[in-house]
Design an enzyme around this catalytic site. Structure first.
Site, PDB file in Angstrom:
ATOM      1  N   LYS A  65       0.814  -1.209   0.000  1.00  0.00           N
ATOM      2  CA  LYS A  65       0.000   0.000   0.000  1.00  0.00           C
ATOM      3  C   LYS A  65       0.850   1.262   0.000  1.00  0.00           C
ATOM      4  O   LYS A  65       0.576   2.203  -0.774  1.00  0.00           O
ATOM      5  CB  LYS A  65      -0.937  -0.002   1.212  1.00  0.00           C
ATOM      6  CG  LYS A  65      -1.865   1.215   1.273  1.00  0.00           C
ATOM      7  CD  LYS A  65      -2.754   1.299   0.042  1.00  0.00           C
ATOM      8  CE  LYS A  65      -3.612   2.544   0.032  1.00  0.00           C
ATOM      9  NZ  LYS A  65      -4.323   2.714  -1.244  1.00  0.00           N
ATOM     10  N   GLU A  66       1.831   1.335   0.850  1.00  0.00           N
ATOM     11  CA  GLU A  66       2.656   2.539   0.946  1.00  0.00           C
ATOM     12  C   GLU A  66       4.056   2.260   0.417  1.00  0.00           C
ATOM     13  O   GLU A  66       4.691   1.273   0.801  1.00  0.00           O
ATOM     14  CB  GLU A  66       2.744   3.006   2.401  1.00  0.00           C
ATOM     15  CG  GLU A  66       1.405   3.492   2.945  1.00  0.00           C
ATOM     16  CD  GLU A  66       1.513   4.004   4.361  1.00  0.00           C
ATOM     17  OE1 GLU A  66       2.651   3.997   4.914  1.00  0.00           O
ATOM     18  OE2 GLU A  66       0.489   4.388   4.936  1.00  0.00           O
TER      19      GLU A  66
END
Length: 340
Positions: free
Chosen positions: A335-336
């Site tokens: 996600k990041e």
């Protein structure tokens, strides 16, 4: 089959409505400051989907305000410490998480050099928000799917609001107020015919132009990360400068042709590519007879790209499942992404 990507994409209308309630006044105050002391230049700082949103901001801001907008390569500051002359200019960072060191360090350096720094970020308590003079929340809520959807649409909405307030464009502001309703309409468009073309596809070109090019960039990224299709985005003005050599019988092309002065050329390009044997998916409003996929329309044509990507996201989530994949767990991705 449902997925986080599909559920979050369907939430975009609610995110935009929340942004109108909780972030519009902050954007209006910022815009008044820009109107009082107009910058001669604006810089954007972003990566991934956020950089595609920056592309939309750049085109809309240049089109409506005349202010040149440049995407800043962050390594100029993070790796080379370039002495940029940006005093009094505008620097806008766009991010979902607001945690990547390169964005934080770049905006810190730009602020120290005298730029007016703004963070448009989904997490208002992030280090990026703290590093900037101004911080405006995107109001998309927590996004759990690796593939950004509602936060991308919320970012486009936020920059359109900023430009509308900057120009005191009452027509665009009214259209933004009605945007949630039009996004809901976009979720009702039937793009299932695209699956017949794309389930077996290994590669695709995605074409747009003007404000719609930001959508082509984003769609190409989603094809790669959620559907494992080698996708490249091209401007309709550039595709004949080399990329067309790749087109042969059955080659798939997705062409976004929303309203605007670019539309006629994109529709003509679709016809030409069909004549060359390409398998064209032309996404256009209902009044374009040659369309394959229908695009909803907003109260201002500058917002039509938001509706286009809304319809695309739902199709892409379903395409991923149809290809035997899980759009919520794209391989090798998380996600990041924290870059220096």
């Amino acid at each position: 089959m449902s997925s986080l990507m599909l559920d979050e994409a369907l939430f975009a209308a609610q995110a935009v409505a929340a942004q109108h309630m909780y972030a519009d006044e902050g954007l209006a105050v910022l815009a008044r400051e820009l109107a009082k002391a107009p910058p001669q230049l604006a810089l954007t700082v972003a990566r991934g989907s956020s950089d595609h949103a920056a592309n939309y901001f750049a085109y809309l801001a240049m089109q409506r305000t005349g202010t040149p907008v440049v995407s800043l390569p962050m390594s100029l500051l993070t790796l080379h410490q370039a002495p940029l002359n940006v005093k009094g200019q505008l620097a806008v960072a766009l991010s979902q998480s607001g945690r990547s060191p390169d964005l934080i360090d770049t905006m810190t350096a730009l602020g120290q050099a005298g730029a007016r720094t703004v963070a448009l970020v989904n997490k208002p308590d992030s280090p990026l928000a703290a590093a900037c003079e101004w911080s405006v929340p995107l109001c998309a809520g927590e996004e759990k799917s690796v593939a950004a959807t509602k936060s991308y649409i919320a970012t486009l909405s936020a920059v359109a609001r900023l430009v509308a307030h900057w120009q005191q464009d009452t027509a665009l502001l009214a259209a933004l107020n009605d945007l949630p309703e039009h996004l809901t309409d976009a979720t009702r468009q039937d793009w299932s015919s695209a699956l017949d073309v794309l389930v077996p596809a290994e590669r695709i070109m995605v074409v747009g132009r003007g404000l719609g090019f930001a959508v082509a960039l984003e769609a190409a990224l989603k094809f790669k990360e959620t559907c494992v299709i080698q996708a490249e985005a091209f401007s309709g003005a550039e595709i004949k400068h080399g990329p067309m050599a790749l087109v042969d019988d059955g080659y798939p092309l997705l062409i976004f042709a929303p309203r605007g002065p670019e539309q006629a050329g994109l529709v003509a390009l679709a016809d030409e590519m069909r004549g060359r044997g390409a398998n064209v998916l032309l996404a256009a409003p209902a009044n374009v007879a040659s369309r394959n996929l229908t695009l909803a329309t907003a109260g201002d044509e500058a917002l039509d790209p938001l509706l286009a990507i809304q319809s695309f996201y739902l199709m892409a989530a379903r395409l991923s499942v149809a290809r035997g994949l899980n759009p919520d767990t794209p391989r090798h991705l998380k996600k990041e992404t924290l870059t220096v």
